[in-house]
Design a protein around this motif. Structure first.
Motif, PDB file in Angstrom:
ATOM      1  N   VAL A   1      48.396  -6.093 110.861  1.00 41.83           N
ATOM      2  CA  VAL A   1      48.068  -7.405 112.084  1.00 41.83           C
ATOM      3  C   VAL A   1      47.359  -7.387 113.234  1.00 41.83           C
ATOM      4  CG1 VAL A   1      49.346  -9.000 112.448  1.00 41.83           C
ATOM      5  CG2 VAL A   1      49.802  -7.691 110.354  1.00 41.83           C
ATOM      6  N   LEU A   2      46.218  -8.310 113.304  1.00 45.21           N
ATOM      7  CA  LEU A   2      45.619  -8.386 114.400  1.00 45.21           C
ATOM      8  C   LEU A   2      46.205  -9.498 115.343  1.00 45.21           C
ATOM      9  CD1 LEU A   2      41.741  -7.874 113.174  1.00 45.21           C
ATOM     10  CD2 LEU A   2      43.189  -6.096 114.793  1.00 45.21           C
ATOM     11  N   LYS A   3      46.536 -10.452 114.673  1.00 39.75           N
ATOM     12  CA  LYS A   3      47.082 -11.651 115.393  1.00 39.75           C
ATOM     13  C   LYS A   3      47.708 -12.352 113.384  1.00 39.75           C
ATOM     14  CE  LYS A   3      45.576 -16.709 115.934  1.00 39.75           C
ATOM     15  NZ  LYS A   3      44.426 -17.221 116.268  1.00 39.75           N
ATOM     16  N   GLY A   4      48.525 -12.866 114.522  1.00 40.75           N
ATOM     17  CA  GLY A   4      49.791 -13.966 113.453  1.00 40.75           C
ATOM     18  C   GLY A   4      51.083 -13.194 113.248  1.00 40.75           C
ATOM     19  N   ILE A   5      50.949 -13.268 111.707  1.00 37.94           N
ATOM     20  CA  ILE A   5      52.826 -12.822 111.428  1.00 37.94           C
ATOM     21  C   ILE A   5      52.771 -12.242 109.573  1.00 37.94           C
ATOM     22  CG2 ILE A   5      54.916 -12.162 110.905  1.00 37.94           C
ATOM     23  CD1 ILE A   5      55.904 -14.856 113.470  1.00 37.94           C
ATOM     24  N   LEU A   6      53.326 -11.341 109.074  1.00 32.44           N
ATOM     25  CA  LEU A   6      53.618 -11.185 107.708  1.00 32.44           C
ATOM     26  C   LEU A   6      54.761 -10.800 107.672  1.00 32.44           C
ATOM     27  CD1 LEU A   6      50.375  -9.514 106.623  1.00 32.44           C
ATOM     28  CD2 LEU A   6      50.121 -11.372 106.231  1.00 32.44           C
ATOM     29  N   ARG A   7      55.469 -11.297 105.691  1.00 34.74           N
ATOM     30  CA  ARG A   7      56.406 -10.551 105.771  1.00 34.74           C
ATOM     31  C   ARG A   7      56.324 -10.123 104.182  1.00 34.74           C
ATOM     32  NH1 ARG A   7      60.040 -15.444 103.636  1.00 34.74           N
ATOM     33  NH2 ARG A   7      58.381 -16.556 102.349  1.00 34.74           N
ATOM     34  N   SER A   8      57.117  -9.115 104.263  1.00 34.32           N
ATOM     35  CA  SER A   8      57.986  -8.274 102.908  1.00 34.32           C
ATOM     36  C   SER A   8      58.508  -9.022 102.222  1.00 34.32           C
ATOM     37  CB  SER A   8      57.338  -7.134 102.848  1.00 34.32           C
ATOM     38  OG  SER A   8      58.180  -6.233 103.416  1.00 34.32           O
ATOM     39  N   TYR A   9      59.000  -9.339 100.880  1.00 36.60           N
ATOM     40  CA  TYR A   9      60.207  -9.902 100.309  1.00 36.60           C
ATOM     41  C   TYR A   9      60.385  -9.327  98.780  1.00 36.60           C
ATOM     42  CZ  TYR A   9      57.877 -13.966  99.297  1.00 36.60           C
ATOM     43  OH  TYR A   9      57.337 -15.026  98.995  1.00 36.60           O
ATOM     44  N   THR A  10      61.232  -9.793  98.659  1.00 36.38           N
ATOM     45  CA  THR A  10      61.960  -9.479  97.089  1.00 36.38           C
ATOM     46  C   THR A  10      62.731 -11.055  96.970  1.00 36.38           C
ATOM     47  OG1 THR A  10      62.517  -8.189  94.919  1.00 36.38           O
ATOM     48  CG2 THR A  10      63.951  -8.413  97.030  1.00 36.38           C
ATOM     49  N   ILE A  11      62.575 -10.789  95.634  1.00 42.74           N
ATOM     50  CA  ILE A  11      63.142 -11.795  94.773  1.00 42.74           C
ATOM     51  C   ILE A  11      64.330 -11.928  94.382  1.00 42.74           C
ATOM     52  CG2 ILE A  11      63.447 -14.522  94.204  1.00 42.74           C
ATOM     53  CD1 ILE A  11      60.763 -14.819  95.233  1.00 42.74           C
ATOM     54  N   ASP A  12      66.217 -11.591  94.051  1.00 47.46           N
ATOM     55  CA  ASP A  12      66.753 -11.256  92.790  1.00 47.46           C
ATOM     56  C   ASP A  12      66.671 -12.270  92.306  1.00 47.46           C
ATOM     57  OD1 ASP A  12      68.668 -13.743  93.481  1.00 47.46           O
ATOM     58  OD2 ASP A  12      69.590 -12.250  95.431  1.00 47.46           O
ATOM     59  N   ASP A  13      67.299 -11.710  90.892  1.00 46.78           N
ATOM     60  CA  ASP A  13      67.749 -12.908  89.881  1.00 46.78           C
ATOM     61  C   ASP A  13      68.281 -14.642  89.984  1.00 46.78           C
ATOM     62  OD1 ASP A  13      66.942 -10.859  88.066  1.00 46.78           O
ATOM     63  OD2 ASP A  13      68.669  -9.941  87.685  1.00 46.78           O
ATOM     64  N   ASN A  14      68.901 -14.182  90.736  1.00 52.01           N
ATOM     65  CA  ASN A  14      69.698 -15.954  90.801  1.00 52.01           C
ATOM     66  C   ASN A  14      68.515 -16.553  91.833  1.00 52.01           C
ATOM     67  OD1 ASN A  14      72.316 -15.473  90.081  1.00 52.01           O
ATOM     68  ND2 ASN A  14      72.787 -13.935  92.124  1.00 52.01           N
ATOM     69  N   GLY A  15      67.493 -15.887  92.035  1.00 58.73           N
ATOM     70  CA  GLY A  15      66.547 -16.896  93.041  1.00 58.73           C
ATOM     71  C   GLY A  15      66.543 -16.597  94.889  1.00 58.73           C
TER      72      GLY A  15
END
Length: 193
Positions: free
Chosen positions: A51-65
């Motif tokens: 990342v040079l500029k800005g924001i990223l996110r990593s995530y997962t979604i469980d079976d309940n959303g």
């Protein structure tokens, strides 16, 4: 902006001008708008973002959303689905843009090629991997041993420049509480001060 990558590398290894040129030539750059999905489960994610500029996110979604945020990447940080990157299997994470960003993209095949051309990079990426392993282990231990307030305080220390850029629900997800609990917790913390 590419100098940010070279500054990051210089914290761990020294490159010659020629080696710096080789590294920069191996990267492609791109700009992404807010809410762009960069990786989703099932994708072949054999690359990493710097990342040079800005924001990223990593995530997962469980079976309940429910969304479970694993990490944020701000300028000077790397982001990847490490499972896919290291195993050459389909991605298991989502990675998206939460603040318009400019990134450098490095393909795994190019990294392998860089190791041959600039052997010092193996040390650099080993150090990053070790630091990531330690941070993830600490996060698991924090989740088991610290209160939500203490985890929030650690979040503020780790991401001081972005806390005001993020929706409260993202911070709540990162520290492992519901948005409702997070709101009450913050109110209680303010009253204590």
């Amino acid at each position: 902006m590419k100098s940010l990558l070279l500054q990051s590398i210089a914290k761990h290894v020294s490159l010659t001008e020629k080696e710096e040129e080789i590294v920069l030539n191996a990267c492609s750059s791109s700009t992404f708008k807010n809410k762009t999905m960069l990786i989703k489960p099932g994708d072949e994610a054999h690359f990493t973002y710097f990342v040079l500029k800005g924001i990223l996110r990593s995530y997962t979604i469980d079976d309940n959303g429910t969304i479970h945020i694993l990490s944020f990447a701000t300028p000077g940080w790397w982001m990847a689905d490490m499972y896919s990157y290291l195993t050459d299997k389909p991605a298991i994470l989502y990675v998206d843009v939460i603040e318009e960003c400019e990134v450098l993209i490095l393909q795994k095949s190019d990294v392998e090629n860089l190791y041959s051309k600039v052997p010092k990079l193996e040390r650099f990426f080993r150090i990053l991997t070790e630091n990531n392993l330690v941070a993830n282990q600490q996060r698991v231990l924090d989740k088991m041993a610290l209160t939500a307030e203490e985890r929030y305080e650690k979040f503020l220390q780790k991401y001081p420049t972005v806390v005001n850029c993020l929706p409260q629900k993202y911070i709540a997800s990162f520290i492992g509480v519901t948005p409702e609990f997070f709101s009450k917790m913050k109110s209680n913390m303010l009253r204590k001060k």
